[in-house]
Design a protein around this motif. Structure first.
Motif, PDB file in Angstrom:
ATOM      1  N   TYR A 297     -71.038  75.605  38.390  1.00 21.56           N
ATOM      2  CA  TYR A 297     -71.573  74.541  39.159  1.00 21.56           C
ATOM      3  C   TYR A 297     -71.961  73.465  38.188  1.00 21.56           C
ATOM      4  CZ  TYR A 297     -72.124  78.058  43.082  1.00 21.56           C
ATOM      5  OH  TYR A 297     -71.735  78.872  43.716  1.00 21.56           O
ATOM      6  N   THR A 298     -71.722  72.174  38.347  1.00 21.39           N
ATOM      7  CA  THR A 298     -71.900  71.230  37.474  1.00 21.39           C
ATOM      8  C   THR A 298     -72.633  70.152  38.222  1.00 21.39           C
ATOM      9  OG1 THR A 298     -70.160  71.563  35.990  1.00 21.39           O
ATOM     10  CG2 THR A 298     -71.031  69.461  35.802  1.00 21.39           C
ATOM     11  N   ILE A 299     -73.626  69.643  37.866  1.00 18.18           N
ATOM     12  CA  ILE A 299     -74.608  68.441  38.367  1.00 18.18           C
ATOM     13  C   ILE A 299     -74.607  67.356  37.236  1.00 18.18           C
ATOM     14  CG2 ILE A 299     -76.938  67.762  39.250  1.00 18.18           C
ATOM     15  CD1 ILE A 299     -77.452  70.561  39.820  1.00 18.18           C
ATOM     16  N   GLU A 300     -74.014  66.185  37.565  1.00 12.48           N
ATOM     17  CA  GLU A 300     -74.153  65.279  36.580  1.00 12.48           C
ATOM     18  C   GLU A 300     -75.079  63.991  37.373  1.00 12.48           C
ATOM     19  OE1 GLU A 300     -69.681  65.297  34.695  1.00 12.48           O
ATOM     20  OE2 GLU A 300     -69.841  63.933  36.309  1.00 12.48           O
ATOM     21  N   LEU A 301     -75.953  63.491  36.631  1.00 12.25           N
ATOM     22  CA  LEU A 301     -76.795  62.506  36.853  1.00 12.25           C
ATOM     23  C   LEU A 301     -76.951  61.247  35.974  1.00 12.25           C
ATOM     24  CD1 LEU A 301     -78.638  65.520  37.032  1.00 12.25           C
ATOM     25  CD2 LEU A 301     -79.858  63.820  38.557  1.00 12.25           C
ATOM     26  N   GLU A 302     -76.805  60.049  36.707  1.00 13.22           N
ATOM     27  CA  GLU A 302     -76.754  58.886  36.090  1.00 13.22           C
ATOM     28  C   GLU A 302     -78.099  58.555  35.471  1.00 13.22           C
ATOM     29  OE1 GLU A 302     -74.498  55.941  38.398  1.00 13.22           O
ATOM     30  OE2 GLU A 302     -72.754  56.744  37.357  1.00 13.22           O
ATOM     31  N   LEU A 303     -78.648  58.470  34.423  1.00 12.64           N
ATOM     32  CA  LEU A 303     -79.771  57.938  33.944  1.00 12.64           C
ATOM     33  C   LEU A 303     -79.907  56.657  32.843  1.00 12.64           C
ATOM     34  CD1 LEU A 303     -81.344  61.620  33.496  1.00 12.64           C
ATOM     35  CD2 LEU A 303     -81.590  60.104  35.477  1.00 12.64           C
TER      36      LEU A 303
ATOM     37  N   ARG B 128     -78.406  58.512  40.824  1.00 16.93           N
ATOM     38  CA  ARG B 128     -77.138  58.913  41.670  1.00 16.93           C
ATOM     39  C   ARG B 128     -76.675  60.339  40.762  1.00 16.93           C
ATOM     40  NH1 ARG B 128     -78.281  56.387  45.559  1.00 16.93           N
ATOM     41  NH2 ARG B 128     -78.097  54.147  45.546  1.00 16.93           N
ATOM     42  N   SER B 129     -76.080  61.021  41.605  1.00 18.57           N
ATOM     43  CA  SER B 129     -75.537  62.278  40.996  1.00 18.57           C
ATOM     44  C   SER B 129     -74.153  62.699  41.743  1.00 18.57           C
ATOM     45  CB  SER B 129     -76.570  63.554  41.316  1.00 18.57           C
ATOM     46  OG  SER B 129     -76.763  63.667  42.841  1.00 18.57           O
ATOM     47  N   ASP B 130     -73.606  63.575  40.985  1.00 23.45           N
ATOM     48  CA  ASP B 130     -72.435  64.278  41.596  1.00 23.45           C
ATOM     49  C   ASP B 130     -72.435  65.643  41.287  1.00 23.45           C
ATOM     50  OD1 ASP B 130     -71.051  61.926  41.940  1.00 23.45           O
ATOM     51  OD2 ASP B 130     -70.179  61.791  39.898  1.00 23.45           O
ATOM     52  N   VAL B 131     -72.053  66.675  42.093  1.00 26.19           N
ATOM     53  CA  VAL B 131     -72.253  68.009  42.187  1.00 26.19           C
ATOM     54  C   VAL B 131     -70.732  68.542  42.453  1.00 26.19           C
ATOM     55  CG1 VAL B 131     -73.307  70.084  43.097  1.00 26.19           C
ATOM     56  CG2 VAL B 131     -74.630  67.884  42.973  1.00 26.19           C
ATOM     57  N   TYR B 132     -70.466  69.284  41.372  1.00 19.10           N
ATOM     58  CA  TYR B 132     -68.840  69.989  41.835  1.00 19.10           C
ATOM     59  C   TYR B 132     -69.072  71.354  40.951  1.00 19.10           C
ATOM     60  CZ  TYR B 132     -68.093  68.013  36.937  1.00 19.10           C
ATOM     61  OH  TYR B 132     -68.048  67.777  35.635  1.00 19.10           O
ATOM     62  N   THR B 133     -67.740  72.103  41.579  1.00 20.34           N
ATOM     63  CA  THR B 133     -67.652  73.305  41.212  1.00 20.34           C
ATOM     64  C   THR B 133     -66.281  73.430  40.459  1.00 20.34           C
ATOM     65  OG1 THR B 133     -68.816  74.152  42.986  1.00 20.34           O
ATOM     66  CG2 THR B 133     -67.433  75.874  41.791  1.00 20.34           C
TER      67      THR B 133
END
Length: 150
Positions: free
Chosen positions: A55-61, A45-50
């Protein structure tokens, strides 16, 4: 009465039209927001925001070791791939319920043209991979690089 105008055929045509539309919307969203690799065993799952010029991408791992994650950029596409290893010694358990996923994962994100490719930061903390991309000027989409995770 002709079979061409039967009410159930009209409803089937309408249903097929909505199904095709849904597939096109899903494909478009994958192109814009990134897509999960086909055949992926582990869903990421990921979130992408500015914000603040990034630009920031966060991924749950969760449960993934930092050294098992690889980030690459090729022709304007950021790829995150890796492996969530199955714990050793649990192969013969008789599970009553098993929800955790193990195996490989692969996500891609189409990068906007204004990303500064030589200044990308990645941080992995508490099972969350955060990738920050500067956006001060247009980037050359033919650049290729690996990203080091802090």
């Amino acid at each position: 009465m002709s079979n061409e105008n039967r009410p159930d055929d009209m409803f089937q045509n309408l249903k097929d039209g909505f199904s095709d539309f849904g597939k096109k919307v899903s494909s478009f969203m994958d192109d814009v927001l990134g897509s999960e690799g086909s055949g992926s065993e582990v869903q990421v799952r990921s979130d992408v925001y500015t914000e603040k010029g990034l630009y920031t991408i966060e991924l749950e791992l969760p449960g993934v070791n930092k050294q098992d994650v690889n980030i690459q950029i090729h022709e304007g596409v950021l790829s995150v791939k890796g492996q969530k290893e199955f714990p050793t010694g649990v192969e013969n358990r008789n599970y009553d319920k098993k929800e955790r996923q193990f195996g490989s994962f692969f996500r891609t994100f189409n990068l906007p043209l204004d990303v500064e490719l030589d200044n990308i930061k990645a941080k992995y903390e508490s099972g969350v991979l955060t990738i920050k991309l500067n956006r001060p000027h247009a980037a050359n989409s033919e650049d290729e690089s690996d990203v080091t995770i802090e």
